[in-house]
Design an enzyme around this catalytic site. Structure first.
Site, PDB file in Angstrom:
ATOM      1  N   ASP A 274       0.840  -1.211   0.000  1.00 44.44           N
ATOM      2  CA  ASP A 274       0.000   0.000   0.000  1.00 44.44           C
ATOM      3  C   ASP A 274       0.866   1.249   0.000  1.00 44.44           C
ATOM      4  O   ASP A 274       0.613   2.228  -0.697  1.00 44.44           O
ATOM      5  CB  ASP A 274      -0.980  -0.010   1.182  1.00 44.44           C
ATOM      6  CG  ASP A 274      -0.325  -0.313   2.521  1.00 44.44           C
ATOM      7  OD1 ASP A 274       0.854  -0.733   2.539  1.00 44.44           O
ATOM      8  OD2 ASP A 274      -0.989  -0.131   3.559  1.00 44.44           O
TER       9      ASP A 274
ATOM     10  N   ASP B 185       0.158  -1.173 -13.577  1.00 40.74           N
ATOM     11  CA  ASP B 185      -0.789  -0.255 -14.220  1.00 40.74           C
ATOM     12  C   ASP B 185      -0.598   1.158 -13.667  1.00 40.74           C
ATOM     13  O   ASP B 185      -0.667   2.147 -14.402  1.00 40.74           O
ATOM     14  CB  ASP B 185      -2.245  -0.688 -13.965  1.00 40.74           C
ATOM     15  CG  ASP B 185      -2.801  -1.529 -15.102  1.00 40.74           C
ATOM     16  OD1 ASP B 185      -2.009  -2.264 -15.733  1.00 40.74           O
ATOM     17  OD2 ASP B 185      -4.021  -1.465 -15.355  1.00 40.74           O
TER      18      ASP B 185
HETATM   19 MG    MG Z   1      -2.732  -6.021 -15.536  1.00 40.49          MG
END
Ligand code: MG
Ligand code: IPM
Length: 368
Positions: free
Chosen positions: A225, A253
């Site tokens: 996190d 991403d």
């Molecule tokens: Mg992916």
């Protein structure tokens, strides 16, 4: 030397970017003393439509025999409701698992010309060059037991299993440390050891590999996190990130968006090198996925797929100079102002998929 390539365009924008990759392969075979024997096959939704499965045994055999696989993308809304094992994504997951492609390299590089295209401030991303090393054949993507069952009262229960062995952690850690030695000599190992047993094992094993084999590389441990936050707060503090399958999926991403667009990001998925033959299974794939919303319109950014080819030249064929040539051609056209829709900025030249490749081919001609 002839290299055997298997092209798997797949679904959505996959075929569109793969056509451009073929043109660039043609350029390299004409101009750079490289020869390719190219085969093509189906994967994902299109394979399901034709053969009833997202990956056939014949396709898998070709993939195993090839020197490298160039992969487009899989998936689309029309296949989302299929039974789990028939879903388009299973084609890709079978390739990863059966070829034992345990090391997924996802570089996130911010081209100077694109520093204003990122949703982050240019000073945060300019000069960014980080590498995510994602474990790709283990963890919750493949762990057993998994599935959905119906309970006695009619309600349902779903389970996925996050599982790692010491061997799986050690081999991906070695890949990360070795690559870090060629770059900034820093590795951040990412897990959730504060709540997960796999996280504790991960942290301990990475530390052990470091202490015994790579004491010259700086190692830090970051909770996943917190890493997600660091990526948008101060991404340039990071060099190599090594993490598990699921965290790597998510963080890559996020890292992609730092560079301006996910349409820019290549990846390499590598297996272990055979100590006798030197052969190493490899699959190269743009990170962007099938993007059904823009498929079939000639709008897709071909750069991620072309940079994946550059990674193939570098890692599978040891043609570093040719890889640089292609990367520099991409840099060149971006500096010239060519932009596909995903990276469009005011005052730049809007290009479709083929036009962008035309410009890159021209830049290659000029450089060669
Ligand atoms: Mg992916
Ligand atoms: C990726 C993709 C895949 C994954 C999907 C298509 C199965 O998101 O390569 O990052 O989750 O690994």
């Amino acid at each position: 030397m002839t290299y055997n390539l298997l092209l798997l365009p797949g679904d959505g924008i996959g075929p569109e970017v793969m056509i451009e990759t073929r043109r660039v392969l043609g350029w390299f075979s004409q101009n750079r003393n490289l020869s390719f024997a190219i085969e093509e096959d189906l994967v994902g939704g299109i394979s399901y439509e034709t053969h009833g499965v997202p990956a056939t045994d014949q396709m898998m055999a070709k993939a195993k025999a090839a020197d490298a696989v160039l992969f487009g993308a899989v998936g689309g809304p029309q296949w989302d409701k299929l039974p789990f094992e028939k879903r388009a994504e299973r084609g890709l997951l079978r390739l990863r698992k059966d070829l034992e492609l345990f090391a997924n390299l996802r570089p996130a590089l911010c081209f100077d010309a694109l520093k204003d295209a990122s949703s982050l401030k240019p000073e945060i991303v300019s000069g960014l060059d980080l590498l995510i090393v994602r474990e790709l054949t283990g963890g919750v993507y493949f762990g057993e037991p998994r599935g959905i069952s119906t309970l006695g009262d009619g309600s349902r229960r779903a389970v996925d299993t996050q599982v790692y062995t010491t061997g799986e952690v050690q081999r991906i850690a070695r890949v990360a440390f070795e690559l870090a030695r060629l770059r900034g000599k820093k590795v951040a190992s990412v897990e959730k050891s504060n709540v997960m047993h796999t996280g504790i094992l991960w942290r301990e094993e990475v530390q052990k590999v470091h202490d015994t084999e790579f004491p010259d590389v700086a190692l830090t441990h970051i909770l996943a996190d917190n890493c997600a936050m660091q990526l948008v707060r101060n991404p340039k503090s990071l060099d190599v990130i090594v993490t598990d399958n699921l965290f790597g999926d998510i963080l890559s991403d996020e890292a992609a968006q730092l560079t301006g667009s996910i349409g820019m990001l290549p990846s390499a998925s590598l297996g272990a090198k055979d100590p006798k033959t030197g052969r190493q299974p490899a699959l190269y794939e743009p990170v962007h996925g099938s993007a059904p919303d823009i498929a079939g319109q000639g709008l897709a950014n071909p750069i991620a797929c072309l940079l994946s080819l550059a990674m193939c030249l570098r890692y599978s064929f040891q043609r570093v100079e040719d890889a640089r040539l292609l990367e520099q051609a991409v840099e060149h056209v971006l500096a010239e102002g060519y932009r596909t829709g995903d990276i469009m900025q005011p005052g730049m030249t809007k290009a479709g998929t083929a036009e962008m490749t035309n410009a890159i081919l021209k830049a290659l001609d000029k450089a060669a």
